[in-house]
Motif scaffolding. Structure first.
Motif, PDB file in Angstrom:
ATOM      1  N   GLU A 138      12.057 -19.675  62.864  1.00  0.00           N
ATOM      2  CA  GLU A 138      12.183 -18.414  63.606  1.00  0.00           C
ATOM      3  C   GLU A 138      11.537 -18.529  64.987  1.00  0.00           C
ATOM      4  O   GLU A 138      12.063 -18.023  65.970  1.00  0.00           O
ATOM      5  CB  GLU A 138      11.540 -17.268  62.805  1.00  0.00           C
ATOM      6  CG  GLU A 138      12.365 -16.854  61.590  1.00  0.00           C
ATOM      7  CD  GLU A 138      11.626 -15.877  60.691  1.00  0.00           C
ATOM      8  OE1 GLU A 138      10.531 -15.412  61.094  1.00  0.00           O
ATOM      9  OE2 GLU A 138      12.131 -15.585  59.589  1.00  0.00           O
ATOM     10  N   TYR A 139      10.405 -19.200  65.053  1.00  0.00           N
ATOM     11  CA  TYR A 139       9.719 -19.386  66.332  1.00  0.00           C
ATOM     12  C   TYR A 139      10.599 -20.207  67.281  1.00  0.00           C
ATOM     13  O   TYR A 139      10.755 -19.863  68.458  1.00  0.00           O
ATOM     14  CB  TYR A 139       8.381 -20.080  66.115  1.00  0.00           C
ATOM     15  CG  TYR A 139       7.539 -20.171  67.377  1.00  0.00           C
ATOM     16  CD1 TYR A 139       6.571 -19.216  67.647  1.00  0.00           C
ATOM     17  CD2 TYR A 139       7.723 -21.202  68.300  1.00  0.00           C
ATOM     18  CE1 TYR A 139       5.791 -19.277  68.806  1.00  0.00           C
ATOM     19  CE2 TYR A 139       6.964 -21.279  69.460  1.00  0.00           C
ATOM     20  CZ  TYR A 139       6.000 -20.323  69.708  1.00  0.00           C
ATOM     21  OH  TYR A 139       5.254 -20.390  70.856  1.00  0.00           O
ATOM     22  N   ALA A 140      11.147 -21.302  66.772  1.00  0.00           N
ATOM     23  CA  ALA A 140      12.007 -22.165  67.587  1.00  0.00           C
ATOM     24  C   ALA A 140      13.215 -21.393  68.105  1.00  0.00           C
ATOM     25  O   ALA A 140      13.581 -21.483  69.285  1.00  0.00           O
ATOM     26  CB  ALA A 140      12.455 -23.374  66.766  1.00  0.00           C
ATOM     27  N   LYS A 141      13.816 -20.599  67.228  1.00  0.00           N
ATOM     28  CA  LYS A 141      14.990 -19.815  67.614  1.00  0.00           C
ATOM     29  C   LYS A 141      14.651 -18.816  68.709  1.00  0.00           C
ATOM     30  O   LYS A 141      15.442 -18.587  69.630  1.00  0.00           O
ATOM     31  CB  LYS A 141      15.550 -19.088  66.387  1.00  0.00           C
ATOM     32  CG  LYS A 141      16.865 -18.363  66.632  1.00  0.00           C
ATOM     33  CD  LYS A 141      17.377 -17.721  65.347  1.00  0.00           C
ATOM     34  CE  LYS A 141      18.694 -16.989  65.588  1.00  0.00           C
ATOM     35  NZ  LYS A 141      19.192 -16.340  64.344  1.00  0.00           N
ATOM     36  N   SER A 142      13.458 -18.237  68.652  1.00  0.00           N
ATOM     37  CA  SER A 142      13.057 -17.206  69.615  1.00  0.00           C
ATOM     38  C   SER A 142      12.953 -17.754  71.035  1.00  0.00           C
ATOM     39  O   SER A 142      13.080 -17.008  72.002  1.00  0.00           O
ATOM     40  CB  SER A 142      11.711 -16.585  69.206  1.00  0.00           C
ATOM     41  OG  SER A 142      10.645 -17.497  69.432  1.00  0.00           O
ATOM     42  N   GLU A 143      12.708 -19.060  71.171  1.00  0.00           N
ATOM     43  CA  GLU A 143      12.608 -19.635  72.514  1.00  0.00           C
ATOM     44  C   GLU A 143      13.760 -20.585  72.835  1.00  0.00           C
ATOM     45  O   GLU A 143      13.716 -21.318  73.823  1.00  0.00           O
ATOM     46  CB  GLU A 143      11.257 -20.331  72.703  1.00  0.00           C
ATOM     47  CG  GLU A 143      11.040 -21.552  71.848  1.00  0.00           C
ATOM     48  CD  GLU A 143       9.847 -22.376  72.318  1.00  0.00           C
ATOM     49  OE1 GLU A 143       8.806 -21.802  72.678  1.00  0.00           O
ATOM     50  OE2 GLU A 143       9.979 -23.616  72.337  1.00  0.00           O
ATOM     51  N   GLY A 144      14.794 -20.568  71.983  1.00  0.00           N
ATOM     52  CA  GLY A 144      15.969 -21.394  72.255  1.00  0.00           C
ATOM     53  C   GLY A 144      15.769 -22.866  71.991  1.00  0.00           C
ATOM     54  O   GLY A 144      16.524 -23.707  72.489  1.00  0.00           O
ATOM     55  N   SER A 145      14.739 -23.204  71.210  1.00  0.00           N
ATOM     56  CA  SER A 145      14.505 -24.605  70.836  1.00  0.00           C
ATOM     57  C   SER A 145      15.111 -24.866  69.465  1.00  0.00           C
ATOM     58  O   SER A 145      15.655 -23.977  68.829  1.00  0.00           O
ATOM     59  CB  SER A 145      13.007 -24.904  70.823  1.00  0.00           C
ATOM     60  OG  SER A 145      12.448 -24.799  72.115  1.00  0.00           O
ATOM     61  N   GLU A 146      14.987 -26.123  69.004  1.00  0.00           N
ATOM     62  CA  GLU A 146      15.516 -26.483  67.693  1.00  0.00           C
ATOM     63  C   GLU A 146      14.376 -26.765  66.739  1.00  0.00           C
ATOM     64  O   GLU A 146      13.242 -27.050  67.155  1.00  0.00           O
ATOM     65  CB  GLU A 146      16.413 -27.722  67.808  1.00  0.00           C
ATOM     66  CG  GLU A 146      17.711 -27.450  68.557  1.00  0.00           C
ATOM     67  CD  GLU A 146      18.857 -28.273  68.011  1.00  0.00           C
ATOM     68  OE1 GLU A 146      18.941 -28.441  66.779  1.00  0.00           O
ATOM     69  OE2 GLU A 146      19.672 -28.731  68.820  1.00  0.00           O
ATOM     70  N   ALA A 147      14.664 -26.688  65.443  1.00  0.00           N
ATOM     71  CA  ALA A 147      13.676 -27.004  64.419  1.00  0.00           C
ATOM     72  C   ALA A 147      14.333 -27.821  63.324  1.00  0.00           C
ATOM     73  O   ALA A 147      15.530 -27.681  63.066  1.00  0.00           O
ATOM     74  CB  ALA A 147      13.076 -25.733  63.830  1.00  0.00           C
TER      75      ALA A 147
END
Length: 360
Positions: free
Chosen positions: A221-230
């Motif tokens: 969820e954190y990654a998605k919030s800043e447009g990064s990948e996880a």
């Protein structure tokens, strides 16, 4: 292309690096075990390369590669030199993207620098240190820009405006990669080697594969919030998996219902993160994948093989991988009119199989 593996101490960075590279980087249960960065080259396994190599009975098979750098564990205060922080931050400046390893498992046997598991706190600890380092770096650059503006050159005003814009974002605790920049601004920022401008993949390190791991979901969820990948990965399991021979490894993956290891998924995501693609060359001597940036034109792609190819470029004879396989090779593709002759303005696509014509 270099990818820096970062994170707090004891989150599994060196274990992940070992699994990625089989390089045997030291992994121990105490902070700053890794002082100087270890470097490993990882092959990007590609079924297309294997199929072409088999088709042409190639004597040599060469995959595209990604370079990983195992950077020592950062701690709170790293931007002020805590835990040899300044040295470690300088290592991050040299990479193209960041693999941020986050601990998502409980263990009484492996200490945590904060004595508890909280992936979001851990992510923000690292990210804030990178933000603080960028603020300091940007402020120094602004002082130099203001001095240079006395020359009257208008380009320095544009640079200062951009620096003010980025500094404002950093002071809100946000990374520069979230800034909305045009192409010219991106090119300028890239030349400044700012830490938070680099793309990031958050790697949630788990002990066991578990679809209901709440820590992993927080990281995603954190990654998605800043447009990064996880990506979720068990570094320890992958390290053990890499100790098996290829046949036993394949059996193990099949038993788990997997077609490839989590490591290969991570490497592929890193490849895409950097905007990279592969074009292919094939023949009896060698079948090989060549790494280029998306948007690369034919002469520059030819230059990846040899500078003479670019300098004396005439044309590229191109066929996409699927068509080549269907036609049984270059000759079959040519007979069926599927082999295209492309000039210097042709933009290469992932999976193009090519024969370059040149004259020097």
């Amino acid at each position: 292309m270099k990818l820096g593996v970062v994170g707090l101490p004891n989150v599994g960075k060196s274990t992940l690096f070992n699994a990625l590279t089989n390089a045997g980087a030291m992994a121990a249960n105490y902070p700053f075990c890794t002082i100087e960065p270890n470097v490993g080259i990882v092959a990007l396994k590609d079924d297309r390369v294997d199929a072409l190599s088999k088709l042409y009975s190639s004597k040599k098979t060469t995959y595209a590669t990604v370079e990983f750098v195992d950077i020592a564990g950062l701690v709170k205060g790293a931007s002020k030199g805590e835990g040899l922080g300044n040295k470690f931050l300088s290592h991050i400046r040299e990479v193209d993207a960041i693999v941020h390893v986050v601990r998502c498992f409980d263990s009484e046997n492996i200490t945590h620098v904060s004595s508890s598991i909280d992936p979001i706190r851990d992510i923000e600890t690292i990210n804030l240190e990178l933000v603080f380092a960028d603020i300091e770096s940007l402020q120094r650059r602004m002082d130099k820009t203001k001095s240079a503006m006395k020359s009257g050159d208008k380009k320095y005003q544009k640079e200062l405006d951009l620096q003010v814009k980025l500094l404002s974002l950093l002071q809100e605790g946000k990374p520069i990669r979230l800034a909305k920049l045009d192409k010219d601004e991106k090119d300028i920022v890239e030349s400044w080697f700012l830490l938070t401008s680099k793309p990031v993949i958050y790697c949630a390190n788990v002990m066991d594969i578990d679809d209901n791991n709440q820590y992993v979901k927080q990281v995603e969820e954190y990654a998605k919030s800043e447009g990064s990948e996880a990506v979720s990965i068990s570094a320890k399991l992958e390290e053990e998996l890499n100790m098996l021979d290829s046949e036993d490894r394949q059996v193990f993956l099949q038993e788990m219902g997997l077609t490839e290891s989590a490591l290969q998924k991570l490497v592929k995501k890193c490849y895409r993160l950097l905007g990279l693609i592969s074009f292919l060359t094939a023949g009896e001597t060698e079948t090989r994948a060549w790494t280029i940036k998306e948007g690369t034109k034919a002469p520059q792609a030819a230059g990846k093989i040899h500078t003479d190819f670019e300098r004396g470029f005439i044309r590229a004879e191109v066929v996409d991988y699927d068509t080549l396989i269907e036609c049984g090779g270059y000759n079959g593709a040519k007979e069926k009119g599927k082999l295209r002759s492309e000039g210097k303005d042709y933009v290469f696509k992932d999976g193009d199989v090519v024969l370059f014509r040149f004259n020097v």
